[in-house]
Design an enzyme around this catalytic site. Structure first.
Site, PDB file in Angstrom:
ATOM      1  N   CYS A 114      26.959   2.282  68.893  1.00  0.00           N
ATOM      2  CA  CYS A 114      27.420   0.935  69.251  1.00  0.00           C
ATOM      3  C   CYS A 114      28.277   1.010  70.523  1.00  0.00           C
ATOM      4  O   CYS A 114      27.757   1.310  71.586  1.00  0.00           O
ATOM      5  CB  CYS A 114      28.158   0.282  68.083  1.00  0.00           C
ATOM      6  SG  CYS A 114      28.318  -1.522  68.273  1.00  0.00           S
ATOM      7  N   HIS A 217      24.321   0.724  63.982  1.00  0.00           N
ATOM      8  CA  HIS A 217      25.201   1.629  63.242  1.00  0.00           C
ATOM      9  C   HIS A 217      24.399   2.428  62.209  1.00  0.00           C
ATOM     10  O   HIS A 217      24.296   2.020  61.046  1.00  0.00           O
ATOM     11  CB  HIS A 217      26.315   0.835  62.553  1.00  0.00           C
ATOM     12  CG  HIS A 217      27.387   0.385  63.473  1.00  0.00           C
ATOM     13  ND1 HIS A 217      28.498   1.162  63.756  1.00  0.00           N
ATOM     14  CD2 HIS A 217      27.531  -0.751  64.208  1.00  0.00           C
ATOM     15  CE1 HIS A 217      29.285   0.514  64.604  1.00  0.00           C
ATOM     16  NE2 HIS A 217      28.728  -0.644  64.902  1.00  0.00           N
ATOM     17  N   GLU A 219      25.166   4.952  60.591  1.00  0.00           N
ATOM     18  CA  GLU A 219      25.964   5.466  59.473  1.00  0.00           C
ATOM     19  C   GLU A 219      25.844   4.586  58.228  1.00  0.00           C
ATOM     20  O   GLU A 219      26.215   5.005  57.121  1.00  0.00           O
ATOM     21  CB  GLU A 219      27.432   5.626  59.883  1.00  0.00           C
ATOM     22  CG  GLU A 219      28.201   4.356  60.095  1.00  0.00           C
ATOM     23  CD  GLU A 219      28.060   3.736  61.468  1.00  0.00           C
ATOM     24  OE1 GLU A 219      28.845   2.826  61.799  1.00  0.00           O
ATOM     25  OE2 GLU A 219      27.151   4.161  62.228  1.00  0.00           O
TER      26      GLU A 219
END
Length: 238
Positions: A114, A217, A219
């Site tokens: 990001c 993102h 994650e």
């Protein structure tokens, strides 16, 4: 730490006094570290000490530059104006510039996420869109209204790129939490993912063994491709 386990430095965010503490404090969502650990890495968190960047780099095998609710100073990519929405965290940016440049000089694997992708693009000689709604006609809602644990839109992944080899997919479902984006890329940098509105969602630099930036993102593990990005980061350290 198990023998042979790779150490991954993860940059922190910083906040002004208030909320958690009456003094300035660091913050990071747990899922950044969880994603690194799931892939087999040992995450360590990196405070914003630019003068210690080389010492950190001596102790890590890969770098993750995280996102946050702030922006890269437009003067760093040659802009002469600053949009009213731009929020700076000067010391964080100074540290991330120093450690990212140092990691690339060592050909250390680097993943920008990001805002971390935006900073990586500036390090690699690129420029940024300062506010998507003002610069992209008919733009998607890149600050999605639904939870970040869900996809906000799809991206097309360019064939023949590192990202495509990692994910093994022509399209990925991704979340979206940004008001800025890559505008122009530096010499040799490859655009590897695009949103349906044309916003650049991924970059890479093939001059390095693993130099990858994604605007979403990973994650959050929205897709298997997200997890493969972290798997490949750890694999690139070996």
């Amino acid at each position: 730490m198990t023998k042979g386990q790779r150490v991954v430095g993860v940059t922190l965010d910083s906040e002004e006094p208030g909320g958690y503490s009456r003094l300035p404090w660091y913050a990071l969502r747990q899922n950044y570290c969880e994603a690194v650990a799931r892939a087999g890495g040992l995450p360590i968190l990196l405070p914003h000490e630019p003068e210690q960047a080389a010492a950190y780099l001596d102790r890590i095998d890969a770098l993750v530059v995280t996102g946050g609710a702030f922006d890269v100073d437009p003067t760093l990519f040659g802009a002469t104006t600053r949009h009213s929405t731009v929020k700076l965290k000067t010391r964080r940016t100074a540290f991330e510039l120093e450690i990212t440049r140092g990691a690339l000089a060592r050909d250390m694997p680097v993943l920008g996420i990001c805002g971390g992708q935006q900073l990586l693009n500036v390090v690699l000689g690129g420029t940024l869109i300062q506010h998507i709604p003002d610069e992209v006609a008919d733009a998607l809602a890149h600050e999605q209204l639904n939870p970040r644990t869900e996809a906000g839109h799809r991206v097309k992944v360019a064939p023949g790129t590192l990202l495509h080899r990692i994910c093994g997919a022509d399209e990925l479902e991704v979340n979206s939490a940004h008001h800025q984006a890559v505008k122009g890329v530096g010499a040799g940098v490859v655009i590897d993912a695009l949103a349906p509105d044309g916003v650049i969602e991924g970059i890479e630099d093939p001059r390095y063994r693993y130099c990858l930036g994604v605007q979403w993102h990973p994650e959050y593990s929205i897709s298997q491709g997200d997890e493969k990005i972290f798997d490949a980061l750890i694999a690139a350290t070996r």
